[in-house]
Each structure stands twice: as C-alpha cells, then as structure tokens.
Design an enzyme around this catalytic site. Structure first.
Site, PDB file in Angstrom:
ATOM      1  N   LEU A 126       0.851  -1.193   0.000  1.00 40.14           N
ATOM      2  CA  LEU A 126       0.000   0.000   0.000  1.00 40.14           C
ATOM      3  C   LEU A 126       0.883   1.239   0.000  1.00 40.14           C
ATOM      4  O   LEU A 126       1.606   1.505   0.956  1.00 40.14           O
ATOM      5  CB  LEU A 126      -0.907  -0.004   1.232  1.00 40.14           C
ATOM      6  CG  LEU A 126      -1.777   1.238   1.429  1.00 40.14           C
ATOM      7  CD1 LEU A 126      -2.784   1.373   0.298  1.00 40.14           C
ATOM      8  CD2 LEU A 126      -2.486   1.187   2.769  1.00 40.14           C
ATOM      9  N   HIS A 230       6.538   2.694  12.302  1.00 39.47           N
ATOM     10  CA  HIS A 230       7.148   3.899  11.738  1.00 39.47           C
ATOM     11  C   HIS A 230       6.118   5.020  11.755  1.00 39.47           C
ATOM     12  O   HIS A 230       4.919   4.788  11.576  1.00 39.47           O
ATOM     13  CB  HIS A 230       7.593   3.594  10.303  1.00 39.47           C
ATOM     14  CG  HIS A 230       8.514   4.614   9.722  1.00 39.47           C
ATOM     15  ND1 HIS A 230       8.055   5.802   9.214  1.00 39.47           N
ATOM     16  CD2 HIS A 230       9.861   4.611   9.540  1.00 39.47           C
ATOM     17  CE1 HIS A 230       9.076   6.503   8.755  1.00 39.47           C
ATOM     18  NE2 HIS A 230      10.185   5.811   8.942  1.00 39.47           N
TER      19      HIS A 230
END
Length: 338
Positions: A126, A230
């Site tokens: 994605l 992240h």
C-alpha cells in the site's frame, strides 16, 4: 476521480516511481527493475488465472486518475503467503522462571522464530504518492481490498493479515536490526531488507538464531521498538484497527514492526458491505461510498458520492461513475458506506 484497477505491463514506469518514492523499509517495493517487472507479470498472470481457491496468486492494483491518466499509488493482496518462499516472523510469548526453594519468580518475554502465517492472505504494497494524499484517496486504496475479499471470498484465506513498517531512521537504520547485526549478521538493515524484497531469503534461515531470543538480553534501544510502527505508518495502522484488525504478538524479523490480523468475515467493511443493482440517475441525498464492480479480471473500485435506495436495492450512480466501473444499468455492484 481515482479508480482502482489491476496493474498492466504499461504501468512499469509508474510502479518504479512508487518504489523510488516509498523509501527505505518498504520491502514489497524495492527499487529493482527486474523484480518490479516480475511482480507486474505475476499479477497479470494471477488475474488471468481466475483461481477458485487461494494459492500463490499475487494481485497488484494501481489507482489511476481518470482525468490525467496518472498513477496515484498502488495496493495489493497476496492470496496465500509462504507456499513457495518461506514467510518468517517472530512471535512474542512469555516464559516463567520459578524456584520455590529460592522464592524467585520471573516472567520474561521471548521472541520465537517461525512460519506461522503460512497459507494466510496478506494485504500489502500500500503506497499513495504524496501529492494525492487527502480526501478519500487513502481509504480507497486500503479499503478497496476488502471489497475484493468480500466479493470473491473463495480466492482468499479466512485469515487476513498485514505487516506494519517498524521503526527506522531516515538513513534506514533499525535499532532492532542493529542488535541482530551485532550478534548474528554482518550486513546493514537496508541490504537485508532489499534482499528480502527481491526474494533472496536464504540468508535468513542460514544466519537467524533458531532458538528463542530473551527480550531482556536485547539492547534498550532494540527493546523499545519491538511492536512499534514507523511514524509514516501510523495512519495505516489506525485504519486497520478501526476495521477490526488487532495484534496477536507477531513482529517483523528485521525491524520488529507489528503484524495485525483479522478473520475475513469480521472485517468491518466486509460485514457492512452489500450488493445492489445499478441505477444511473441523479441523487439529491448522496453520501460517500466505496463501490466496486463484480468482474474480477476487470476489477474496478472507486470512492465517491452515490445514492442508495434501500427499498429497491439500487445504487444510484452517475454515468461518469458507471463508465469508470465498467458497469451498466441493471448490473450488480458492491458498496460500503464511508
């Protein structure tokens, strides 16, 4: 309008651009022309195969701007991972060390190396280019996969999972990998991540410790990032959590980013989706919906305002939307409210 469609061979340059813009740590899109062409070819073959059960198929799609023809991003589904190339992960569990005689009782966490997701369906790859981020585009790119899973369930596993990108700095340095490198490997995180992305995973089985790793023996920096994502991945994680995805104690073997999973039938967008007949008409009380056609090989999905006539089981869409989805009046579409 952005429309999701299967990737084509002519999308090579656009996918390479996505790979370059995605940055270090995006394992499924390494900047490698041979691999990118291979992923495109595999996807084209997978869509053409029209499988009736989950296998080694990999379905890669792109979001195309219908006005400019520009590719805004990519998204994908792996029907059943680990059947040809092993898929590794760490599972976090607890071990009790107890001595009644010494009155000592310690509970410690361990990381166990394994292939527990073999055969499960992975939603992956994605990436939305920065200039297209905003509005409904991010949700379209992520949730279109759930409409595909809902419309064609026989092609996918009951267990759906996603790997979340773990913590690393701008140079691609991972605190978790730094500890592994010091004790078991002699290569940088960026190289290990790249080798995995291009399918050269043999070094993992050769060098990765086979016995459980005691978490309390890791460096403080490595311990702190286990199960953390992240900063650029946090929105994607929040979206999946709202869909019903949750952690089951699995993390990535390189950056210790979390894996989230959900049973297919429990995914919120799948549970709320329904099929309706197309009615090309004006709609005064339109709302935001995700909508897809029911043609797997020519799959199309978009996010737009449509009307829904519940009593007649009709989706009221414009001619523009019908053209984008390759549907005509009377055809069946699947929709879910956004």
């Amino acid at each position: 309008m952005l429309v999701i469609r299967p990737i084509r061979e002519s999308d090579f340059d656009a996918l390479m651009l996505c790979a370059e813009e995605s940055g270090i740590g995006f394992t499924s899109l390494p900047v490698n022309e041979e691999l990118i062409r291979g992923r495109i070819d595999h996807s084209v073959e997978s869509f053409a195969r029209n499988a009736t059960s989950p296998g080694t198929e990999g379905y890669l799609m792109v979001a195309e701007d219908t006005e400019t023809g520009e590719i805004a991003g990519t998204t994908g589904i792996e029907a059943a991972i680990g059947l040809e190339n092993p898929f590794y992960s760490y599972h976090i569990s607890k071990v009790v060390h107890h001595s009644r005689r010494l009155n000592v009782h310690n509970v410690v966490e361990v990381l166990t190396f394994g292939n527990n997701y073999t055969g499960a369906t992975e939603i992956c790859t994605l990436f939305l280019r920065p200039e297209f981020r905003g509005g409904l585009n991010g949700r379209l790119l992520s949730k279109c996969r759930f409409l595909m899973l809902a419309q064609f369930p026989d092609k996918f596993s009951d267990i759906i999972f996603a790997e979340m990108r773990g913590v690393s700095d701008e140079d691609g340095n991972s605190p978790f990998w730094a500890w592994l490198k010091e004790h078991f490997f002699s290569i940088e995180f960026t190289l290990a991540d790249y080798l995995t992305g291009i399918g050269q995973k043999g070094f993992i089985a050769d060098l990765m410790p086979k016995l459980p790793i005691y978490v309390n023996l890791l460096s403080e920096e490595a311990r702190e990032v286990i199960g953390q994502v992240h900063e650029k991945t946090r929105p994607a994680l929040r979206l999946l959590e709202k869909e019903g995805f949750s952690r089951r104690g699995y993390v990535d073997i390189f950056d210790a980013g979390p894996t989230v999973e959900c049973m297919r039938q429990n995914i919120d967008s799948i549970r709320r989706s329904f099929t309706a007949r197309v009615k090309i008409a004006e709609h005064g009380s339109a709302q935001d919906y995700l909508i897809c056609n029911n043609d797997f090989q020519s799959f199309r999905a978009t996010a737009t305002k449509i009307g829904v006539d519940v009593e007649r089981n009709e989706a009221l869409i414009s001619q523009e939307v019908a053209d984008a989805l390759l549907v005509s009046e009377g055809d069946t579409v699947r929709v879910v409210a956004l």
